[in-house]
Design a protein around this motif. Structure first.
Motif, short mmCIF file in Angstrom:
data_model
loop_
_atom_site.label_atom_id
_atom_site.label_comp_id
_atom_site.label_asym_id
_atom_site.label_seq_id
_atom_site.Cartn_x
_atom_site.Cartn_y
_atom_site.Cartn_z
N TYR A 9 37.39 42.58 39.68
CA TYR A 9 36.82 42.98 38.40
C TYR A 9 37.49 42.21 37.26
O TYR A 9 38.33 41.36 37.48
CB TYR A 9 36.96 44.49 38.22
N GLY A 10 37.09 42.53 36.04
CA GLY A 10 37.60 41.80 34.88
C GLY A 10 36.95 40.43 34.74
O GLY A 10 37.45 39.58 33.99
N GLY A 13 33.00 36.88 32.24
CA GLY A 13 32.09 35.74 32.20
C GLY A 13 30.89 35.96 33.10
O GLY A 13 29.75 35.62 32.75
N LEU A 14 31.13 36.56 34.29
CA LEU A 14 30.03 36.87 35.19
C LEU A 14 29.15 37.98 34.63
O LEU A 14 27.94 38.00 34.88
CB LEU A 14 30.57 37.27 36.57
N VAL A 15 29.75 38.91 33.90
CA VAL A 15 28.96 39.96 33.25
C VAL A 15 27.95 39.33 32.29
O VAL A 15 26.75 39.64 32.31
CB VAL A 15 29.86 40.95 32.49
N GLY A 57 32.88 43.77 35.52
CA GLY A 57 33.86 43.94 34.45
C GLY A 57 34.87 45.03 34.71
O GLY A 57 36.01 44.78 35.11
N PHE A 58 34.45 46.27 34.50
CA PHE A 58 35.35 47.41 34.66
C PHE A 58 34.65 48.48 35.50
O PHE A 58 33.61 48.99 35.11
CB PHE A 58 35.72 48.00 33.30
N PRO A 59 35.22 48.84 36.67
CA PRO A 59 34.56 49.80 37.58
C PRO A 59 34.74 51.24 37.13
O PRO A 59 35.44 52.03 37.78
CB PRO A 59 35.25 49.53 38.91
N SER A 80 38.00 47.24 45.90
CA SER A 80 37.46 45.94 46.31
C SER A 80 36.02 45.85 45.81
O SER A 80 35.37 46.87 45.56
CB SER A 80 37.49 45.80 47.83
N HIS A 81 35.53 44.64 45.68
CA HIS A 81 34.18 44.48 45.12
C HIS A 81 33.12 45.07 46.04
O HIS A 81 32.16 45.71 45.56
CB HIS A 81 33.89 42.99 44.87
N ASP A 82 33.26 44.88 47.35
CA ASP A 82 32.25 45.38 48.28
C ASP A 82 32.10 46.90 48.21
O ASP A 82 31.02 47.43 48.46
CB ASP A 82 32.60 44.98 49.71
#
Length: 229
Positions: A9-10, A13-15, A57-59, A80-82
């Motif tokens: 996260y964080g 740029g991808l957001v 960004g922020f979960p 984790s992202h998954d």
């Protein structure tokens, strides 16, 4: 358990990138023109921004539910992202969540929703050029296929990456689209009178009937509709 949080996260740029891509994609399908169009499109855009803000960004949802999640699913690294694919994790999908049943369903709903938005707009544009009501194609099944499309896209994203904020926004946006549709129908009734009233009697607003409505009537008078119906 938090070891991968900074890497997952964080990524603001991808957001920004993903929000811009999907908002532009939706814009190219919907082509808003009136104030009402921009209102519905802006609400949909806010939903996408909220979604990608949590996805990269922020979960927020994970943090809010972390106590319950860690107590009931201690084997999962929830940061984790998954793990953001909550439905796959909660139902015990062991393989890559991107190939999970809910993720696949989300792609079907999202793709179908964008197709409805695009197809509905194309049919409406041709009807406007001919100065008649749009009653063929998707408009022979439902009176508001473009709003249905937006709802399907949002529902698809909820299956893929459910969050507290987007779950709260979804019913609000659905109600907003229904109200916008009702407002548009009042204008259509004022413009087309009995012809549009007969169309309303033949074709449901949002949920199609099992059998196709025979509403594509080429003999309807050629008058310019207000978009979208």
């Amino acid at each position: 358990m938090h070891s991968d949080a900074s890497a997952a996260y964080g990524l603001w740029g991808l957001v920004i990138l993903n929000s811009a891509i999907f908002i532009f994609f939706a814009f190219s399908f919907f082509k808003p023109q009136t104030k009402r169009d921009w209102r519905s499109f802006s609400a949909f855009s806010a939903f996408l921004v909220a979604l990608f803000a949590e996805m990269y960004g922020f979960p927020l949802t994970i943090y809010l539910l972390s106590g319950w999640l860690q107590s009931n699913y201690p084997q999962v690294d929830w940061f984790s992202h998954d793990a953001g694919h909550l439905l796959e994790e909660l139902f015990g999908w062991q393989a890559n969540p991107h190939f999970g049943p809910f993720h696949i369903l989300s792609f079907i709903l999202i793709g179908g929703g964008f197709w409805m938005i695009s197809s509905g707009w194309a049919r409406l544009y041709r009807a406007q050029k001919q100065e008649k009501l749009a009653t063929e194609g998707l408009y022979s099944y439902v009176r508001h296929p473009q709003y249905d499309g937006f709802i399907l896209v949002m529902l698809g994203f909820l299956f893929q990456w459910p969050t507290v904020l987007t779950l709260a926004m979804f019913p609000v946006l659905v109600v907003m689209y229904v109200r916008l549709a009702r407002s548009e129908e009042r204008e259509a009734l004022a413009a087309f009178g009995q012809d549009y009233r007969a169309y309303m009697a033949r074709v449901p607003g949002f949920i199609p009937r099992l059998s196709r409505s025979r509403s594509g009537d080429p003999n309807l008078p050629k008058r310019r509709p207000r978009r979208p119906f």
